[in-house]
Each structure stands twice: as C-alpha cells, then as structure tokens.
Motif scaffolding. Structure first.
Motif, short mmCIF file in Angstrom:
data_model
loop_
_atom_site.label_atom_id
_atom_site.label_comp_id
_atom_site.label_asym_id
_atom_site.label_seq_id
_atom_site.Cartn_x
_atom_site.Cartn_y
_atom_site.Cartn_z
N GLU A 1 -51.06 37.75 -14.02
CA GLU A 1 -51.89 38.53 -12.93
C GLU A 1 -50.89 39.86 -12.22
OE1 GLU A 1 -49.46 37.33 -10.69
OE2 GLU A 1 -51.14 38.01 -9.36
N GLU B 1 -41.21 34.54 -13.44
CA GLU B 1 -42.29 34.92 -12.75
C GLU B 1 -43.09 33.90 -12.35
OE1 GLU B 1 -45.49 35.49 -12.70
OE2 GLU B 1 -45.92 34.99 -14.38
N ARG C 1 -53.92 24.85 -11.08
CA ARG C 1 -55.57 24.87 -11.59
C ARG C 1 -55.83 23.94 -11.73
NH1 ARG C 1 -58.18 26.23 -15.53
NH2 ARG C 1 -57.69 28.67 -15.94
N SER D 1 -48.63 29.73 -19.29
CA SER D 1 -48.03 29.24 -18.45
C SER D 1 -48.29 27.95 -17.90
CB SER D 1 -48.55 31.36 -17.46
OG SER D 1 -48.77 31.47 -17.68
N TYR E 1 -49.45 30.29 -10.37
CA TYR E 1 -49.49 30.01 -11.94
C TYR E 1 -48.29 30.69 -12.70
CZ TYR E 1 -54.40 30.53 -12.21
OH TYR E 1 -55.67 30.23 -11.43
N ARG F 1 -61.55 35.60 -6.72
CA ARG F 1 -61.84 36.50 -8.57
C ARG F 1 -61.87 38.22 -7.87
NH1 ARG F 1 -59.76 33.13 -12.65
NH2 ARG F 1 -59.26 31.33 -11.71
N TYR G 1 -51.89 25.98 -21.16
CA TYR G 1 -50.92 25.98 -19.58
C TYR G 1 -51.13 24.46 -19.33
CZ TYR G 1 -53.37 29.70 -16.90
OH TYR G 1 -54.22 30.94 -16.48
P1 5GP Z 1 -57.18 31.91 -14.80
O1 5GP Z 1 -57.57 30.88 -13.71
O2 5GP Z 1 -58.17 32.11 -14.94
O3 5GP Z 1 -56.77 31.26 -15.83
O4 5GP Z 1 -56.00 32.74 -14.50
C1 5GP Z 1 -56.02 33.51 -13.44
C2 5GP Z 1 -55.56 34.76 -13.29
O5 5GP Z 1 -54.02 34.01 -13.92
C3 5GP Z 1 -55.51 35.67 -14.65
O6 5GP Z 1 -54.93 37.19 -14.36
C4 5GP Z 1 -54.28 34.73 -15.25
O7 5GP Z 1 -54.41 35.96 -16.41
C5 5GP Z 1 -53.11 34.95 -14.30
N1 5GP Z 1 -52.20 34.20 -14.69
C6 5GP Z 1 -52.14 33.32 -15.39
N2 5GP Z 1 -51.24 32.76 -15.81
C7 5GP Z 1 -49.28 33.16 -15.08
C8 5GP Z 1 -48.43 33.27 -15.05
O8 5GP Z 1 -47.72 32.40 -15.53
N3 5GP Z 1 -48.16 34.21 -13.54
C9 5GP Z 1 -48.98 35.19 -13.21
N4 5GP Z 1 -48.70 35.75 -12.46
N5 5GP Z 1 -50.42 35.21 -13.24
C10 5GP Z 1 -50.71 33.67 -14.61
#
Ligand code: 5GP
Length: 183
Positions: free
Chosen positions: A102, A71, A40, A36, A80, A147, A52
C-alpha cells in the motif's frame, strides 16, 4: 553487476493488484513476488508462507524492532511488512522483484531505494472500485469502510508514482507491468 530491478505495485484495496500481478508472473516466471508478513487473519484459501506469513502482533513487533523489514505499514487495523532479506538476495542474484504494497510502504521504498520503479494501479472509476470492494465479500462491513477511506487517500496520491496504469483489462495491465520491468 548491478542489482535486478525492483517494481512496487500499489493502489487501493479492491483495484485488482493481486490478479494483475499474478497475470504478470504467469507471463514471466523469471520474476519474483515478495511474500509479506501480516497480522491480519488468513482469508479462506490463503496459505501461510504463500500469500503471506501470518504472524502475531508480538512477532510482527519483534521483526520491526530487529530491522527485518524493508518497509512496513499499518493498514485498516492490521500491520503489513516486506521482509528485507529475501528481496535483497533475489535482486543480488539477478532476479527482478515485485512488491505488492500500500501507499505508506511505497513511500518508504521510494526514500530508501530511489532506483525502485513505483507503479500505481488505478480503478476505471470510483464506482467500480466500491462495487469490487463491497462485492468481494471477504471483509466485514467495518473493514470495507476502512478500506474505502484508505482508497480515497491512495487515489489522491497517485501523482507521486512513476507510472499510473488504469486497470480496465487484467492482461493489458499485466503487460504494462512487465514492460516497466524490462525497460
Ligand atoms: P489485504 O489485507 O487486502 O491482503 O492487503 C491490504 C493492503 O495491504 C493492500 O493494499 C496490500 O497491497 C497491502 N500490503 C500487503 N503486503 C504489504 C506489505 O508488506 N507492506 C505494505 N506496506 N503493504 C502491504
């Protein structure tokens, strides 16, 4: 030839999505995990292009505007998104794809691709989730609070998913994912 399966793994922050998905990938190297883009900042040890694509808010907005995301969502103060191209290419070439995203993103995928299988990874209990999220030590107190708030909403939505896996054991959860992927 149809396209290869798309599995969406969702669930609250701290539930262990990354650990379970890593174990699933180790069990089946023929599966591809989408990388993704996010606004962040990297956590210690995270690598750009691996964990990422770390991008500026301006770059992210540009990607939104040019329709590059399958998405995208805002989560706990950051954005994200899943780049569309690589997912399409992999699936067309016969490689099953996992998205680890998410709730809002999972809902968008459901609308745009009814063949996607949506799996919700749930914690054994709220107390365990809270302890994991707080004890991880990677986020500020404020970020942890955001969170946890999102987690309540996500847990309430688990009925929207095709499958719910309670993550009590990493290997068992990973095997459940692979079973969904293979049929
Ligand atoms: P973290 O900051 O902990 O890496 O991710 C925060 C949340 O964003 C997690 O629930 C993760 O699964 C979600 N997330 C990561 N990549 C993506 C994305 O590409 N799209 C969406 N919608 N959520 C994402």
């Amino acid at each position: 030839m149809g396209t290869a399966p798309l599995i969406v793994v969702s669930g609250p922050s701290g539930v262990g999505k990354s650990t379970v998905v890593s174990a699933a990938l180790a069990g089946d190297p023929g599966v591809w995990l989408s990388v993704s883009a996010t606004t962040r900042l990297p956590r210690e040890g995270e690598i750009d292009g691996v964990n990422y694509f770390f991008v500026s808010p301006e770059r992210f907005e540009g990607m939104v505007q040019s329709g590059e995301f399958l998405e995208w969502a805002e989560f706990a103060g950051n954005r994200y998104g899943t780049p569309r191209g690589p997912v399409q290419e992999r699936r067309a070439a016969g490689t099953p794809v996992i998205l680890e995203i998410e709730l809002q993103g999972a809902r968008q995928v459901r609308r745009s691709d009814p063949t996607a299988r949506l799996v919700f990874l749930a914690p054994p209990s709220w107390e365990i989730l809270e302890a994991r999220l707080t004890g991880r030590g990677t986020e500020s107190e404020e970020a942890v609070a955001a969170r946890l708030e999102a987690a309540r909403e996500e847990l309430a939505a688990q009925g929207e998913f095709d499958d719910v896996v309670v993550n009590a054991d990493v290997q068992e959860s990973a095997q459940a994912l692979l079973d969904f992927l293979h049929g």
